[in-house]
Design a protein around this motif. Structure first.
Motif, PDB file in Angstrom:
ATOM      1  N   LEU A   1     -38.342  58.289  21.790  1.00 14.37           N
ATOM      2  CA  LEU A   1     -39.658  58.532  21.192  1.00 14.37           C
ATOM      3  C   LEU A   1     -39.693  59.984  20.730  1.00 14.37           C
ATOM      4  O   LEU A   1     -39.396  60.893  21.508  1.00 14.37           O
ATOM      5  N   PHE A   2     -40.043  60.183  19.470  1.00 11.48           N
ATOM      6  CA  PHE A   2     -40.152  61.542  18.925  1.00 11.48           C
ATOM      7  C   PHE A   2     -41.614  61.842  18.617  1.00 11.48           C
ATOM      8  O   PHE A   2     -42.418  60.935  18.420  1.00 11.48           O
ATOM      9  N   ARG A   3     -41.944  63.139  18.582  1.00 13.71           N
ATOM     10  CA  ARG A   3     -43.293  63.537  18.220  1.00 13.71           C
ATOM     11  C   ARG A   3     -43.190  64.593  17.124  1.00 13.71           C
ATOM     12  O   ARG A   3     -42.091  65.080  16.840  1.00 13.71           O
ATOM     13  N   LEU A   4     -44.300  64.943  16.524  1.00 16.21           N
ATOM     14  CA  LEU A   4     -44.274  65.957  15.471  1.00 16.21           C
ATOM     15  C   LEU A   4     -44.216  67.341  16.102  1.00 16.21           C
ATOM     16  O   LEU A   4     -45.070  67.680  16.924  1.00 16.21           O
ATOM     17  N   GLU A   5     -43.225  68.091  15.714  1.00 13.05           N
ATOM     18  CA  GLU A   5     -43.118  69.483  16.171  1.00 13.05           C
ATOM     19  C   GLU A   5     -43.594  70.377  15.034  1.00 13.05           C
ATOM     20  O   GLU A   5     -42.905  70.483  14.006  1.00 13.05           O
ATOM     21  N   ASP A   6     -44.731  70.943  15.204  1.00  5.22           N
ATOM     22  CA  ASP A   6     -45.361  71.852  14.229  1.00  5.22           C
ATOM     23  C   ASP A   6     -45.760  71.095  12.954  1.00  5.22           C
ATOM     24  O   ASP A   6     -46.891  70.705  12.803  1.00  5.22           O
ATOM     25  N   THR A   7     -44.856  70.913  12.038  1.00  7.15           N
ATOM     26  CA  THR A   7     -45.119  70.276  10.736  1.00  7.15           C
ATOM     27  C   THR A   7     -46.478  70.706  10.150  1.00  7.15           C
ATOM     28  O   THR A   7     -47.270  69.858   9.711  1.00  7.15           O
ATOM     29  N   GLY A   8     -46.729  71.988  10.197  1.00  2.02           N
ATOM     30  CA  GLY A   8     -47.961  72.529   9.607  1.00  2.02           C
ATOM     31  C   GLY A   8     -49.110  72.666  10.590  1.00  2.02           C
ATOM     32  O   GLY A   8     -50.164  73.209  10.244  1.00  2.02           O
TER      33      GLY A   8
END
Ligand SMILES: NC(=O)C1=CN([C@@H]2O[C@H](COP(=O)(O)OP(=O)(O)OC[C@H]3O[C@@H](n4cnc5c(N)ncnc54)[C@H](OP(=O)(O)O)[C@@H]3O)[C@@H](O)[C@H]2O)C=CC1
Ligand SMILES: O=C(O)C(=O)CO
Length: 313
Positions: free
Chosen positions: A88-95
């Protein structure tokens, strides 16, 4: 490569077309109940259990936000929702870090320049200069110093404030004093004037901002909750505002969202409220990040951003 997508509120068409552009060889489709066709990757927010369960061939699931607490709590109720071994991945920063920096810096400066006091004086038509606050009396403490907390800490240090952070592991952010682990929480709180919360919601962090913690802050403290409502015991914050221990609070997240009409937080003159928008998912940046991560997985690399199911974030 097949990618399935589900988000209850996002513009699905924009995401389907955007991901298709990012990964031209892929087939990207909106998931509908009953769709059991094969998929390699799933992009989700509040996914129905049946969307993911039994999909042993998945190579990755991407949460379309930074916090994965809602997915993990669903997983706890339905342990077979995520087939074993599927990362499972999550958004790291991305704005999101820039948005958090804007939010935190603007509110810290608002408190530091006493605009809340001047607003109160204005209500009484009073022309009354107040004593300046001094930076050395305005130590800012970040609860949580990961992708977002770390960037917020650095941006406040650049404004010349004494800044410290608290996390599980020690950090080395320029201009920021790092405290780590439960044993250093007391030292971190002592002298902290502005507390900013950017912890994940885990069993260890629920209710962490309570009377016991608030009483350890500097007098006339300020509290900013940017992470999750469950971190804050709202009645304890109200009591601390009443006693004067806490001077003001800015809350973006709440135990119950939307915040119920009858909540006393709405009417409190020293609590500012925003409706859970401190940092929102920026589609273009998020899609570029997800596509990059998928390419890394396809190349046999180990991308960052994988959620630790053990730690819960
Ligand atoms: N209001 C809003 O609009 C938004 C809110 N959020 C919230 O912000 C949270 C933080 O996001 P992000 O920075 O990307 O997350 P990260 O996982 O990058 O950072 C989490 C930080 O908390 C620390 N931490 C976790 N558990 C503990 C613990 N038990 N004791 C001490 N420190 C702990 C981690 O320590 P270590 O570094 O040592 O692992 C890390 O520094 C999200 O989980 C989400 O809930 C996110 C986006 C938008
Ligand atoms: O990405 C998250 O975790 C959020 O809270 C978005 O609002």
């Amino acid at each position: 490569m097949d990618i399935i997508f589900h988000h209850p509120t996002f513009n699905t068409q924009l995401w389907l077309e955007g991901m298709q552009q990012q990964l031209p060889g892929a087939t990207v489709r909106q998931w509908h109940p009953g769709d059991n066709q094969p998929a390699d990757y799933a992009l989700v927010w509040h996914p129905p259990v049946e969307m993911l369960s039994g999909r042993e061939t998945l190579k990755g699931v991407f949460a379309l936000g930074a916090g994965v607490d809602s997915i993990l709590s669903k997983l706890q109720a339905h342990p077979d929702m995520l087939p074993a071994g599927v990362p499972l991945f999550r958004l790291e920063d991305t704005g999101m870090a820039l948005q958090m920096q804007e939010y935190a810096v603007s509110q810290v400066l608002h408190w530091f320049r006493r605009f809340d006091d001047y607003q109160a004086l204005k209500q009484q038509s009073k022309w009354q200069p107040l004593d300046d606050y001094r930076r050395e009396d305005f130590t800012i403490g970040l609860l949580g110093a990961g992708v977002l907390g770390g960037k917020v800490a650095e941006s406040l240090a650049a404004w010349g404030f004494p800044v410290r952070c608290w996390s599980r592991s020690k950090k080395e952010y320029p201009g920021v004093t790092s405290f780590a682990g439960t044993e250093q929480l007391g030292d971190f709180l002592k002298g902290t004037r502005v507390l900013i919360n950017l912890l994940p919601n885990t069993p260890q962090t629920v209710g962490i901002i309570n009377s016991q913690l608030l009483n350890q802050l500097a007098d006339e403290a300020f509290v900013m909750n940017l992470a999750r409502g469950v971190h804050l015991v709202e009645s304890d914050l109200l009591a601390a505002l009443e006693s004067g221990k806490v001077k003001g609070a800015m809350l973006d997240v709440f135990a119950k969202e939307p915040l119920p009409m009858e909540s006393p937080l709405w009417k409190h003159p020293r609590i500012a409220i925003t409706p859970h928008l401190a940092a929102v998912t920026r589609p273009q940046e998020a899609m570029e990040y997800i596509a990059k991560t998928i390419r890394q997985i396809e190349n046999g690399e180990s991308p960052s951003g994988q959620v630790s199911l053990h730690h819960g974030y």
